[in-house]
Write a protein that holds these residues in place. Structure first.
Motif, PDB file in Angstrom:
ATOM      1  N   GLN A  81       0.922  -1.043   0.072  1.00 58.94           N
ATOM      2  CA  GLN A  81      -0.041   0.050   0.003  1.00 58.94           C
ATOM      3  C   GLN A  81       0.979   1.100  -0.007  1.00 58.94           C
ATOM      4  O   GLN A  81       0.577   2.269  -0.683  1.00 58.94           O
ATOM      5  N   GLY A  82       1.871   1.261   0.724  1.00 60.98           N
ATOM      6  CA  GLY A  82       2.955   2.302   0.781  1.00 60.98           C
ATOM      7  C   GLY A  82       3.343   2.561  -0.778  1.00 60.98           C
ATOM      8  O   GLY A  82       3.683   3.796  -0.908  1.00 60.98           O
ATOM      9  N   ALA A  83       4.085   1.550  -0.963  1.00 63.06           N
ATOM     10  CA  ALA A  83       4.568   1.591  -2.541  1.00 63.06           C
ATOM     11  C   ALA A  83       3.392   2.177  -3.613  1.00 63.06           C
ATOM     12  O   ALA A  83       4.013   2.825  -4.411  1.00 63.06           O
ATOM     13  N   HIS A  84       2.305   1.792  -3.579  1.00 66.02           N
ATOM     14  CA  HIS A  84       1.172   2.072  -4.315  1.00 66.02           C
ATOM     15  C   HIS A  84       1.141   3.442  -4.213  1.00 66.02           C
ATOM     16  O   HIS A  84       1.076   4.262  -5.177  1.00 66.02           O
ATOM     17  N   GLY A  85       0.985   4.195  -2.924  1.00 69.32           N
ATOM     18  CA  GLY A  85       0.766   5.476  -2.585  1.00 69.32           C
ATOM     19  C   GLY A  85       2.073   6.373  -3.218  1.00 69.32           C
ATOM     20  O   GLY A  85       1.914   7.556  -3.494  1.00 69.32           O
ATOM     21  N   ARG A  86       3.237   5.833  -3.014  1.00 70.00           N
ATOM     22  CA  ARG A  86       4.441   6.618  -3.594  1.00 70.00           C
ATOM     23  C   ARG A  86       4.503   6.600  -5.023  1.00 70.00           C
ATOM     24  O   ARG A  86       4.628   7.677  -5.500  1.00 70.00           O
ATOM     25  N   ALA A  87       3.843   5.649  -5.603  1.00 71.25           N
ATOM     26  CA  ALA A  87       3.758   5.544  -7.156  1.00 71.25           C
ATOM     27  C   ALA A  87       3.027   6.639  -7.613  1.00 71.25           C
ATOM     28  O   ALA A  87       3.216   7.355  -8.559  1.00 71.25           O
ATOM     29  N   LEU A  88       1.677   6.652  -6.881  1.00 75.69           N
ATOM     30  CA  LEU A  88       0.733   7.705  -7.180  1.00 75.69           C
ATOM     31  C   LEU A  88       1.241   9.023  -7.185  1.00 75.69           C
ATOM     32  O   LEU A  88       1.009   9.799  -8.092  1.00 75.69           O
ATOM     33  N   ALA A  89       2.094   9.372  -5.981  1.00 73.54           N
ATOM     34  CA  ALA A  89       2.685  10.668  -5.879  1.00 73.54           C
ATOM     35  C   ALA A  89       3.461  10.893  -6.961  1.00 73.54           C
ATOM     36  O   ALA A  89       3.754  12.144  -7.389  1.00 73.54           O
ATOM     37  N   GLU A  90       4.251  10.006  -7.414  1.00 71.14           N
ATOM     38  CA  GLU A  90       5.262   9.983  -8.607  1.00 71.14           C
ATOM     39  C   GLU A  90       4.481  10.562  -9.783  1.00 71.14           C
ATOM     40  O   GLU A  90       5.050  11.306 -10.744  1.00 71.14           O
ATOM     41  N   ALA A  91       3.542   9.722 -10.125  1.00 67.13           N
ATOM     42  CA  ALA A  91       2.527   9.911 -11.425  1.00 67.13           C
ATOM     43  C   ALA A  91       1.985  11.383 -11.366  1.00 67.13           C
ATOM     44  O   ALA A  91       2.125  11.983 -12.369  1.00 67.13           O
ATOM     45  N   GLU A  92       1.589  11.669 -10.290  1.00 67.88           N
ATOM     46  CA  GLU A  92       1.009  13.162 -10.247  1.00 67.88           C
ATOM     47  C   GLU A  92       2.054  14.169 -10.451  1.00 67.88           C
ATOM     48  O   GLU A  92       1.781  14.991 -11.104  1.00 67.88           O
ATOM     49  N   ALA A  93       3.285  13.837  -9.931  1.00 70.14           N
ATOM     50  CA  ALA A  93       4.510  15.005  -9.952  1.00 70.14           C
ATOM     51  C   ALA A  93       4.678  14.870 -11.805  1.00 70.14           C
ATOM     52  O   ALA A  93       5.203  15.835 -12.165  1.00 70.14           O
ATOM     53  N   VAL A  94       4.762  13.800 -12.348  1.00 68.72           N
ATOM     54  CA  VAL A  94       5.001  13.613 -13.638  1.00 68.72           C
ATOM     55  C   VAL A  94       3.896  14.343 -14.548  1.00 68.72           C
ATOM     56  O   VAL A  94       3.976  15.255 -15.371  1.00 68.72           O
ATOM     57  N   ASP A  95       2.704  14.266 -13.997  1.00 64.82           N
ATOM     58  CA  ASP A  95       1.521  14.907 -14.644  1.00 64.82           C
ATOM     59  C   ASP A  95       1.777  16.401 -14.525  1.00 64.82           C
ATOM     60  O   ASP A  95       1.560  17.293 -15.641  1.00 64.82           O
ATOM     61  N   ALA A  96       1.998  16.863 -13.250  1.00 65.83           N
ATOM     62  CA  ALA A  96       2.162  18.477 -13.059  1.00 65.83           C
ATOM     63  C   ALA A  96       3.219  18.868 -13.883  1.00 65.83           C
ATOM     64  O   ALA A  96       3.216  20.063 -14.587  1.00 65.83           O
ATOM     65  N   ALA A  97       4.367  18.428 -14.021  1.00 64.48           N
ATOM     66  CA  ALA A  97       5.434  18.717 -14.982  1.00 64.48           C
ATOM     67  C   ALA A  97       5.322  18.753 -16.473  1.00 64.48           C
ATOM     68  O   ALA A  97       5.358  20.107 -17.022  1.00 64.48           O
ATOM     69  N   LEU A  98       4.511  17.703 -16.880  1.00 68.60           N
ATOM     70  CA  LEU A  98       4.154  17.914 -18.297  1.00 68.60           C
ATOM     71  C   LEU A  98       2.994  18.758 -18.392  1.00 68.60           C
ATOM     72  O   LEU A  98       2.933  19.581 -19.541  1.00 68.60           O
ATOM     73  N   ARG A  99       2.012  19.015 -17.662  1.00 66.73           N
ATOM     74  CA  ARG A  99       0.941  20.012 -17.708  1.00 66.73           C
ATOM     75  C   ARG A  99       1.549  21.464 -17.706  1.00 66.73           C
ATOM     76  O   ARG A  99       1.070  22.387 -18.787  1.00 66.73           O
TER      77      ARG A  99
END
Length: 184
Positions: A81-99
């Motif tokens: 669950q922790g790894a999934h939460g960290r991966a989601l946060a990283e995915a959101e960071a990728v999205d924010a940078a590309l946006r």
């Protein structure tokens, strides 16, 4: 003509009437899509490597009964669950940078593992509308995520440039300020 994929009309006259009835919206939409392309980006959780802890399914040794097994199982679940939460946060960071390099972005429903052929879940499935004049900036940012991998918890895949199908919605108001707009 920017029509959503799979738009069908039974004849020329029906198509002409549909276009004529929506001409102001289509003119605005054409202006919005001119000199812009779509880029598709899919972000997956990183798959566990061969060194990942395996579930042995039983007690670790003498004197470690059911309670110890349940404790280890609970710890593994919390780690997943922790790894999934960290991966989601990283995915959101990728999205924010590309946006920050896009005119607009829209999220599509993530695809199932059955469709992607991956064991790791797809976290984001996003289409970005990018000005042709800013394409180099967008692709440079994208390259940092696909090649440099600053976020080890995710894998980023991209394709494009495409015709901006995800943004060719004439059933929505195409003017700036919509929810799908990227911040300026």
């Amino acid at each position: 003509m920017p029509l959503p994929m799979a738009t069908l009309y039974r004849g020329d006259r029906t198509a002409e009437r549909a276009v004529a009835a929506r001409r102001p919206v289509l003119d605005t939409l054409l202006d919005r899509l001119r000199d812009r392309t779509e880029w598709a980006v899919k972000v997956h959780a990183a798959e566990a490597g061969p060194g990942a802890p395996a579930d042995t399914g039983g007690p670790a040794g003498p004197g470690s009964g059911g309670r110890a097994y349940l404790s280890r199982a609970s710890a593994r679940r919390r780690e997943r669950q922790g790894a999934h939460g960290r991966a989601l946060a990283e995915a959101e960071a990728v999205d924010a940078a590309l946006r920050s390099h896009a005119v607009a972005a829209t999220r599509h429903r993530p695809q199932s593992e059955r469709l992607t052929g991956r064991r790791a879940p797809q976290l984001l499935n996003v289409a970005y509308l990018v000005e042709d004049a800013r394409r180099a900036d967008f692709t440079a940012a994208l390259a940092r995520f696909t090649a440099g991998r600053p976020h080890p918890g995710v894998r980023v895949e991209a394709s494009g440039p495409w015709i901006p199908y995800s943004f060719a919605r004439w059933d929505e108001d195409p003017r700036p300020g919509q929810d799908q707009e990227a911040p300026s």
